[in-house]
Design an enzyme around this catalytic site. Structure first.
Site, PDB file in Angstrom:
ATOM      1  N   HIS A   1       0.811  -1.218   0.000  1.00 26.15           N
ATOM      2  CA  HIS A   1       0.000   0.000   0.000  1.00 26.15           C
ATOM      3  C   HIS A   1       0.850   1.276   0.000  1.00 26.15           C
ATOM      4  CE1 HIS A   1      -3.606   2.219   0.307  1.00 26.15           C
ATOM      5  NE2 HIS A   1      -4.288   1.407   1.081  1.00 26.15           N
TER       6      HIS A   1
ATOM      7  N   LYS B   1     -33.537   7.287  -6.561  1.00 31.22           N
ATOM      8  CA  LYS B   1     -34.083   7.980  -5.379  1.00 31.22           C
ATOM      9  C   LYS B   1     -33.278   9.254  -5.088  1.00 31.22           C
ATOM     10  CE  LYS B   1     -37.056   4.676  -4.245  1.00 31.22           C
ATOM     11  NZ  LYS B   1     -38.490   4.914  -4.300  1.00 31.22           N
TER      12      LYS B   1
ATOM     13  N   LEU C   1     -30.150   9.529  -4.327  1.00 34.18           N
ATOM     14  CA  LEU C   1     -29.258   9.349  -3.180  1.00 34.18           C
ATOM     15  C   LEU C   1     -27.940   8.772  -3.659  1.00 34.18           C
ATOM     16  CD1 LEU C   1     -31.841   7.823  -0.691  1.00 34.18           C
ATOM     17  CD2 LEU C   1     -30.953  10.152  -0.661  1.00 34.18           C
TER      18      LEU C   1
ATOM     19  N   ASP D   1     -22.634   5.623  -2.532  1.00 33.29           N
ATOM     20  CA  ASP D   1     -21.555   5.488  -1.547  1.00 33.29           C
ATOM     21  C   ASP D   1     -22.044   5.923  -0.155  1.00 33.29           C
ATOM     22  OD1 ASP D   1     -18.691   5.266  -0.653  1.00 33.29           O
ATOM     23  OD2 ASP D   1     -19.028   7.383  -0.283  1.00 33.29           O
TER      24      ASP D   1
ATOM     25  N   THR E   1     -12.100   6.645   3.009  1.00 31.64           N
ATOM     26  CA  THR E   1     -11.091   7.246   2.150  1.00 31.64           C
ATOM     27  C   THR E   1     -11.725   8.284   1.228  1.00 31.64           C
ATOM     28  OG1 THR E   1      -9.994   5.102   2.114  1.00 31.64           O
ATOM     29  CG2 THR E   1      -9.263   6.709   0.496  1.00 31.64           C
TER      30      THR E   1
END
Length: 612
Positions: free
Chosen positions: A327, A412, A414, A417, A441
């Site tokens: 990472h 909707k 929205l 995420d 993140t």
């Protein structure tokens, strides 16, 4: 991807790097105001009042001085955070990185042309590798399309770290070495490393100026596979990369002192394009349960993983594939990008190689045989033992939620995420009766060498909504209104974080300035509410959206009593990945995932039944 490539023929992958804006330093007042808001869900009145006083004192005193010094630093650097973040979040960390820091996950090729099937791994592997190598060539030629948000180009620097990049262990701090160069910059390594049954091989991928073909790659892999399955296993030098970092640094120094040739071989592995790991296991996988294959990709055989490489491709004997990545040099979106490219190519070609079957007379793979002694063999055994013990403690659960997905949430109005993030907040609240400090993140790639910012999903608004959902006297309409308020707050914070107005990295910068100046740690950072709200890497929920493309990924939890929670969003489903430590009696990945699914249903029901 092809169309994008055609469209962007005149655009080069790294052409906007010099024109990207510098990473801004947010205002001190704004950051501290946002920080105070973020601790509210975790404090009673007295605690909050005390923290308010500490923050005010910081703002009027030492904080102002530290902020001035940070502004000075930012004048001389296009990204004031970059070096600090790399060291603080990754290179200074002494924990074994392979299980605690690396991320891994399967490629979802088994959902179309490559269902699990024994005996297919070498043939499929040669095609899989070839597509990855094509992407490497596109990157060398700067033909990988620039990621954009609307028309705004994003920083592409992390793509330079995908190939020929490796972490080198150090006694107190690791370093990263990247050997990758674009064609215009000059020579770049062209060999790759294959690990099989504790042995190490390298072979070149370019023959007569061209990439070798899948039939030629197949010959190389088949040679290695046959040799390793008919002769004794190797010592498993790779397992040392899974050790605690200082231990590995010492073992590496000792290994080099045994024979200078050992250093030459280590450098061959470090500079290689990628590491290809041949695993003997066949993890179970179905479109209804990805748990075992995801777990195996992260926690597989340590003798066939070079944990320090930015890109390990993992091949299982049932023809299923994945990747495991360090990472430190890059974030998940780079891997999502290359995996999407490979997935599209495998799909377009129906999982087959449709070119020439001719195999040229190319050199056989070279085996790297290290000089070892009893001490090194003992170090390897010790590394394997600690790795396997920790690996067996990880619980990883991966299930799809198939009742609805992005399509319906967008209908909707929205954000999908935010939808999952709030479902997680509700699930955790139902599980524990407490709010869960949560790291999501946020990406800061609008800026030069930008990477990430912390988005704290546990807001006052989210907590009020969770409480209303558990209160039978609250009406549907009130629950819905509170939910929509939580949505609005979350979306605004995400926008702020991505545009350089987050506060966590800013506070980290102020703390690191104090340390560099030899000053005492300001009270703000020792206040119990700082860590209770997640500060200092103490988030109970460590989360990330993996994206909207076919890719899964997992990282271990940030804290022992926490959860790693990741998800990938499709039109008709959400795939949820959760990790916990089994040795923590308070956490249960399976239970949390099922509660998240329950929360998703309840939220959609709210939207369908409450009347505005």
């Amino acid at each position: 991807m092809e169309n994008q490539l055609a469209k962007s023929a005149e655009e080069r992958t790294f052409q906007y790097q010099d024109s990207l804006p510098s990473l801004p330093v947010p205002s001190l007042e704004e950051s501290l105001k946002k920080y105070l808001e973020s601790v509210k869900p975790f404090a009673n009145k007295e605690e909050y009042k005390k923290t308010e006083g500490i923050v005010q004192k910081f703002q009027d005193g030492i904080g102002r001085k530290l902020h001035q010094k940070l502004l000075e630093r930012a004048k001389g650097k296009r990204n004031w955070l970059e070096e600090w973040w790399l060291n603080f979040a990754y290179l200074n960390v002494r924990l074994p990185s392979q299980l605690n820091v690396n991320f891994a996950g399967p490629g979802l090729y088994f959902e179309h042309y490559w269902p699990p099937k024994e005996g297919t791994h070498l043939e499929r592997g040669s095609i899989y590798l070839w597509h990855n190598l094509n992407y490497w060539q596109l990157l060398r030629k700067e033909k990988v399309p620039v990621d954009k948000s609307g028309n705004i180009p994003l920083d592409m620097n992390q793509f330079r770290m995908l190939f020929s990049t490796c972490r080198i262990p150090g006694i107190s701090r690791d370093s990263i070495k990247s050997y990758f160069r674009t064609e215009s910059e000059g020579h770049s390594p062209t060999h790759l490393t294959v690990l099989c049954r504790g042995r190490v091989f390298v072979f070149d991928t370019i023959q007569e100026g061209c990439l070798i073909t899948p039939p030629e790659i197949y010959r190389q892999l088949a040679y290695i596979h046959k040799k390793c399955h008919s002769e004794p296993d190797g010592p498993g030098i790779a397992a040392l990369t899974s050790e605690e970092r200082t231990q590995w640094a010492k073992a590496r120094e000792y290994l080099i002192s045994l024979d200078p040739e050992n250093l030459t071989m280590l450098e061959k592995i470090q500079s290689s394009l990628l590491v290809y790991s041949i695993e003997d296991s066949s993890p179970h996988v179905t479109p209804g349960n990805y748990s075992q294959v995801t777990a195996q990709t992260l926690t597989g055989d340590p003798t066939v993983r070079w944990g320090d490489k930015s890109y390990n491709l993992v091949s299982f004997s049932n023809g299923v594939f994945g990747s495991s990545c360090d990472h430190a040099p890059l974030d998940g979106m780079v891997i999502v990008n290359i995996n999407h490219y490979v997935d599209q190519k495998i799909f377009e070609n129906e999982g087959r190689w449709k070119g020439s079957e001719k195999v040229r007379d190319i050199s056989l793979p070279e085996e790297l045989v290290f000089t070892v002694d009893d001490k090194i063999l003992n170090d390897i055994n010790q590394a394997k033992a600690q790795y396997l013990k920790q690996a067996s403690d990880l619980q990883i659960v991966v299930y799809p939620f198939t009742s609805f997905g992005k399509k319906l949430t967008k209908k909707k109005m929205l954000h999908p995420d935010t939808f999952i993030q709030l479902a997680l907040q509700l699930a955790y609240y139902r599980l524990t009766g407490c709010p869960g400090s949560c790291y999501e993140t946020a990406m800061t790639r609008y800026f030069y060498h930008g990477r990430t910012e912390t988005m704290r999903s546990c807001t006052v608004e989210a907590l009020r909504w969770c409480q209303s959902m558990q209160d039978p006297s609250t009406s549907f309409l009130e629950q819905q209104q509170k939910m929509l308020q939580a949505f609005t707050k979350h979306n605004k914070m995400m926008k702020d974080c991505s545009s350089g107005k987050g506060f966590d990295r800013h506070l980290l910068g102020l703390l690191l300035i104090a340390k560099e100046e030899g000053l005492p740690v300001p009270e703000l950072f020792t206040d119990p509410l700082f860590s209770k709200s997640g500060g200092g890497g103490n988030f109970v929920l460590s989360t990330s959206l993996i994206g909207y493309l076919n890719m899964l990924g997992v990282v271990a939890p940030m804290v022992h009593n926490g959860y790693g929670f990741f998800y990938h969003i499709r039109d008709d489903r959400f795939v949820v990945i959760c990790s916990t430590w089994k040795s923590c009696p308070e956490t249960d990945a399976e239970k949390l995932v099922l509660l998240v699914f329950h929360a998703l249903h309840d939220m959609m029901q709210l939207m369908n039944t409450a009347h505005l």
